[in-house]
Design an enzyme around this catalytic site. Structure first.
Site, mmCIF file in Angstrom:
data_model
loop_
_atom_site.group_PDB
_atom_site.id
_atom_site.type_symbol
_atom_site.label_atom_id
_atom_site.label_comp_id
_atom_site.label_asym_id
_atom_site.label_seq_id
_atom_site.Cartn_x
_atom_site.Cartn_y
_atom_site.Cartn_z
ATOM 1 C CE1 TYR A 1 -3.615 2.646 1.104
ATOM 2 C CE2 TYR A 1 -1.725 3.599 2.240
ATOM 3 C CZ TYR A 1 -3.010 3.707 1.746
ATOM 4 O OH TYR A 1 -3.684 4.890 1.879
ATOM 5 C CD GLU B 1 -6.065 4.915 -0.619
ATOM 6 O OE1 GLU B 1 -7.152 4.908 -1.238
ATOM 7 O OE2 GLU B 1 -5.984 4.813 0.613
#
Ligand code: GDP
Ligand code: MN
Length: 397
Positions: free
Chosen positions: A118, A206
């Site tokens: 991530y 993101e």
């Protein structure tokens, strides 16, 4: 301004960030053509069909599917295009899918050597620095990771004056457990990702997942990109990427009128001049036991036309049970605003179907209150902040 995955990936690629390649398609036929083209370019046999909507969690909602041949590409694309995709981040009605991204499959068959990470880039308002948040636990809900295993989320703060330094990129690659070729690839990935964030005037990136392939390439498989609205005047090529179908229709309409409006879930509509007063008014409504239905800054000119436009926007939200007008008359005199409110109210006729509480303070406030009180309309006037709050409570009861 939020972008679609395919647009975010386009921006990343333009700054040299490696991405999972894909081609946009609007029909199952276009999807098949896209898949053939990708096979020619990348040699991929399998494809991933990904719904393009402004919402995360598409995989969980059935909006990301693997196709093992062209017949499956056609079938899956046909099913996804036109569907109302429901994910943990959409409403219960879901979001209509108008287009899909046909991607190369980057999780090679039978592959156990891949890892998902991530990574996000955003501004830390507390320190005034940019930060890269990253985790070994990619591919899943980062909120869940934060809840259950917060120690697996790292942050690296970057001084905007120096930009990302070599040791910082290496630290990130190290914390992600990489070595050798993948380590080097990750430092390059991080540096170009940070550059893309700064130079595109983004407010958030993101990338979940960032993938390490079995041959040690690092690439963005997903891309959630938000561009800072205030930069769009100088980023025309990004401004053109706006997809109004994905945005709240009332907010789109308000924005066309030059009203600074944000839709919220509550029952009390607010019309205020100035963002600071608008925030204070929302607090006031909460303290009175209501919930603000919107944030609305009408700006400097609160004349009859403007007030009427604002009333009509507020009332498009069917949850509104009362409207609180809280205007400070400095340069714009309160009596003029009061006349504007009375005129707008009359113009609206039956469309005005909820009680209104008006608080006007500043120049000519006393005259303004008289105008409201003598108008014969169902408008409650208030002088003090608390008085306005009490009246809100009264009409909601
Ligand atoms: P999101 O669910 O909206 O966040 O959409 P993502 O783009 O993150 O895709 C969801 C999931 O689909 C990813 O976490 C991957 O596990 C999977 N996925 C994405 N691309 C591929 C691919 O090329 N091959 C395979 N097998 N799975 C993929
Ligand atoms: Mn994702």
């Amino acid at each position: 301004m939020d972008l679609h995955e395919y647009q975010g990936k386009e921006i990343l690629a333009s700054f040299g960030v490696r991405i999972q390649r894909g081609i946009l398609a609007h029909s199952s036929k276009e999807a098949v053509d896209a898949a053939k083209k990708l096979t020619e370019e990348t040699g991929t046999g399998w494809h991933v069909i990904k719904a393009q909507v402004h919402a995360g969690g598409r995989g969980k909602g059935g909006g990301v599917k693997l196709a093992k041949n062209l017949k499956e590409v056609e079938e899956i694309a046909g099913n996804i295009i036109g569907m109302d995709l429901v994910t943990p981040q959409t409403s219960a009605e879901g979001k209509r899918v108008h287009q899909v991204l046909v991607c190369e499959d980057v999780y090679y068959p039978g592959d156990s050597e891949t890892s998902e990470f991530y990574m996000s880039v955003l501004l830390n308002r507390g320190t005034g620095k940019n930060m890269i948040m990253y985790s070994t636990e990619g591919g899943m809900d980062i909120e869940t990771v934060a809840e259950n295993t917060p120690h697996l989320i790292f942050t690296e703060e970057i001084d905007p004056a120096t930009g990302i330094l070599g040791f910082q990129a290496r630290k990130i690659a190290f914390n992600l457990g990489l070595s050798g070729m993948a380590f080097k690839e990750m430092t390059k990935f991080v540096a170009s990702l940070y550059k893309a964030y700064v130079e595109s005037d983004s407010s958030m990136f993101e990338i979940n997942p960032v993938l390490k392939t079995s041959d040690d390439k690092i690439m963005a498989v997903d891309a959630k990109v938000s561009i800072d609205d205030n930069s769009l005047y100088r980023r025309k090529q990004y401004a053109e990427m706006r997809d109004l179908r994905e945005e709240n229709p009332i907010e789109v309409e308000a924005s066309a009128l030059g009203l600074n409006y944000v839709d919220l879930d509550g029952n009390v509509g607010c019309m205020v001049n100035g963002a600071g007063l608008a925030m204070a008014t929302m607090d006031l409504i909460k303290m009175a036991g209501g919930e603000p239905a919107n944030f609305l800054d009408v700006g400097g000119t609160a004349d009859a036309k403007r007030v009427e436009e604002a009333f009509r926007i507020i009332l498009k939200d069917k949850g509104v049970k009362a409207i609180l007008v809280n205007i400070f008359g400095g340069i714009v005199r309160c009596d003029r605003v009061a006349n504007g409110i009375v005129e707008a109210y009359k113009n609206m006729g039956d469309a005005m179907n909820v009680p209104i509480i008006v608080r006007l303070q500043g120049t000519n406030a006393v005259i303004a209150k008289e105008i409201i009180d003598n108008s014969g309309l169902a408008v409650h006037s208030a002088v003090q902040f608390q008085e306005a709050a009490d009246k809100v409570k009264e009409v909601l009861a």
